[in-house]
Write a protein that holds these residues in place. Structure first.
Motif, short mmCIF file in Angstrom:
data_model
loop_
_atom_site.label_atom_id
_atom_site.label_comp_id
_atom_site.label_asym_id
_atom_site.label_seq_id
_atom_site.Cartn_x
_atom_site.Cartn_y
_atom_site.Cartn_z
N ILE A 2 0.84 -1.21 0.00
CA ILE A 2 0.00 0.00 0.00
C ILE A 2 0.87 1.25 0.00
O ILE A 2 0.62 2.18 -0.74
N MET A 3 1.91 1.22 0.84
CA MET A 3 2.75 2.41 0.96
C MET A 3 3.34 2.81 -0.39
O MET A 3 3.39 3.97 -0.74
N SER A 4 3.80 1.81 -1.15
CA SER A 4 4.40 2.10 -2.46
C SER A 4 3.38 2.75 -3.39
O SER A 4 3.73 3.57 -4.22
N GLU A 5 2.15 2.35 -3.24
CA GLU A 5 1.12 2.90 -4.13
C GLU A 5 0.78 4.34 -3.75
O GLU A 5 0.58 5.19 -4.59
N LYS A 6 0.69 4.58 -2.43
CA LYS A 6 0.21 5.89 -2.00
C LYS A 6 1.26 6.58 -1.15
O LYS A 6 1.10 6.73 0.05
N ALA A 7 2.35 6.96 -1.77
CA ALA A 7 3.41 7.61 -1.01
C ALA A 7 3.09 9.08 -0.83
O ALA A 7 2.67 9.74 -1.76
N ASP A 8 3.28 9.55 0.38
CA ASP A 8 3.09 10.98 0.60
C ASP A 8 4.46 11.65 0.62
O ASP A 8 4.86 12.30 1.57
N ILE A 9 5.20 11.39 -0.45
CA ILE A 9 6.56 11.93 -0.57
C ILE A 9 6.65 12.76 -1.85
O ILE A 9 6.21 12.32 -2.91
N ASP A 10 7.23 13.94 -1.74
CA ASP A 10 7.45 14.79 -2.90
C ASP A 10 8.93 14.80 -3.27
O ASP A 10 9.79 14.56 -2.43
N PHE A 11 9.19 15.09 -4.54
CA PHE A 11 10.56 15.35 -4.99
C PHE A 11 10.70 16.84 -5.25
O PHE A 11 9.76 17.48 -5.75
N VAL A 12 11.87 17.37 -4.91
CA VAL A 12 12.17 18.78 -5.19
C VAL A 12 13.44 18.82 -6.03
O VAL A 12 14.42 18.16 -5.69
N ILE A 13 13.40 19.55 -7.12
CA ILE A 13 14.59 19.68 -7.96
C ILE A 13 14.80 21.15 -8.33
O ILE A 13 13.85 21.87 -8.64
N LEU A 14 16.06 21.57 -8.26
CA LEU A 14 16.44 22.95 -8.62
C LEU A 14 17.01 22.95 -10.03
O LEU A 14 17.75 22.04 -10.39
N TRP A 15 16.68 23.99 -10.77
CA TRP A 15 17.22 24.07 -12.14
C TRP A 15 17.42 25.53 -12.53
O TRP A 15 16.69 26.42 -12.07
N VAL A 16 18.45 25.76 -13.35
CA VAL A 16 18.63 27.10 -13.89
C VAL A 16 19.01 26.98 -15.37
O VAL A 16 19.76 26.08 -15.75
N ASP A 17 18.44 27.85 -16.18
CA ASP A 17 18.81 27.91 -17.60
C ASP A 17 19.90 28.97 -17.74
O ASP A 17 19.63 30.16 -17.74
N ASP A 18 21.14 28.50 -17.84
CA ASP A 18 22.27 29.43 -17.84
C ASP A 18 22.44 30.17 -19.17
O ASP A 18 23.30 31.02 -19.32
N GLN A 19 21.60 29.81 -20.15
CA GLN A 19 21.68 30.50 -21.46
C GLN A 19 20.66 31.63 -21.57
O GLN A 19 20.62 32.33 -22.56
#
Length: 334
Positions: A2-19
């Protein structure tokens, strides 16, 4: 599961367009006020492999609740911003405007817990960290406790790197935690078979009274918002000073402080250091290409360096390997 199906976990990713010309102009305007070696161009250059980050997440972590994609208002033109799991986060959505614009990842990271609609448990990625095989929520958290490796290490002295910042993190830590006491209290989390040979580092550094330093894994880190709130509560004045810096500064602390805090207070469950692997990339890409092809580690970090003599060649080798591994467009792409 069940846990795998309904994870209450978020991912955070930082990004910058250097151009992005607007970003460049902004950066140059402020850069006149301050110069520092940790702000070199390698920090920002784009490997154009971000779409594979999303393909990997879609394939290997379909359970993730949300992806918070943090930029200064930029977005890649191929990104499907209507994806139900994607939250485009502008710095001004969560960082106090008096600190903006900022070109320091430390400011961007230290405030992550303020991102609107971020779950209490989240995994933080730099844009050079990729899922490389199937992962489960249990790989990052045990119930509500972050997974990590408590391995002591000495600090690598390096004029190009961030030893000053690591020392600052440890100085803050030593104000609140007695190493010997915490070590005894959480003995089985420090001396744990999961760490294998890495445990030797800890054993050799045990005579030290203080936290000598932590082994840096360069894997995506599991965090609780609670940790950020607690550190902010205790060190508000210092963190506000750090946030005033437009660029990285040797007086800063960074988000590793939050990781060290979780390790120091025993708020983690041991995980093998071999969960992830960092490659400092140079002209010989053999090992990294093999890892991408064979799924040798669950996560990989492709760390840019000034040791690449032919950036375009190296970049195309890595992109080819990713394309072979993830040939299908993800739903995060238009």
């Amino acid at each position: 599961n069940i846990m795998s199906e309904k994870a209450d976990i978020d991912f955070v990713i930082l990004w910058v367009d250097d151009q992005d010309p607007i970003w460049i102009e902004d950066k140059n305007k402020y850069k006149g006020q301050q110069g520092n070696h940790t702000n070199n161009e390698v920090r920002y250059r784009d490997w154009q492999n971000l779409k594979y980050w999303f393909r990997a997440v879609e394939k290997y972590a379909p359970w993730v609740r949300k992806i918070h994609f943090v930029t200064c208002g930029q977005k890649p033109e191929w990104l499907n911003i209507n994806h139900p799991k994607l939250n485009l986060v502008d710095h001004k959505d969560y960082i106090d405007e008096k600190y903006l614009p900022t070109f320091s990842s430390h400011v961007i990271e230290l405030n992550l817990h303020r991102i609107p609609d971020l779950t209490e448990k989240f995994v933080y990625f730099n844009d050079d960290m990729f899922l490389n095989d199937y992962v489960k929520p249990e790989d990052f958290f045990s119930e509500t406790t972050p997974k990590d490796c408590a391995v002591l290490n000495t600090i690598k002295m390096d004029r190009e790197g961030i030893p000053h910042i690591i020392v600052n993190n440890l100085c803050v830590l030593s104000d609140y935690f007695d190493f010997k006491l915490q070590f005894k209290k959480n003995l089985t989390k420090w001396i744990n078979p999961r760490y294998g040979k890495y445990m030797l580092r800890t054993l050799f550094l045990l005579p030290w009274k203080e936290f000598a330093g932590f082994y840096e894994l360069h894997t995506p880190y599991s965090y609780l918002k609670e940790t950020f709130r607690e550190v902010w509560e205790k060190e508000e004045k210092y963190l506000e000073e750090v946030c005033e810096h437009k660029f990285r500064d040797d007086k800063d602390v960074n988000q590793w402080l939050m990781r060290y805090w979780q390790l120091a207070n025993g708020n983690f469950v041991p995980r093998s250091p071999d969960f992830g692997k960092m490659y400092i990339i140079n002209d010989d890409t053999t090992l990294i290409l093999k890892d991408i092809e064979m799924n040798k580690h669950k996560t990989i970090c492709i760390n840019d360096s000034s040791k690449i003599s032919n950036f375009e060649k190296t970049k195309s080798e890595v992109l080819r390997a990713f394309e072979k591994k993830f040939p299908q467009k993800s739903n995060y792409e238009l």
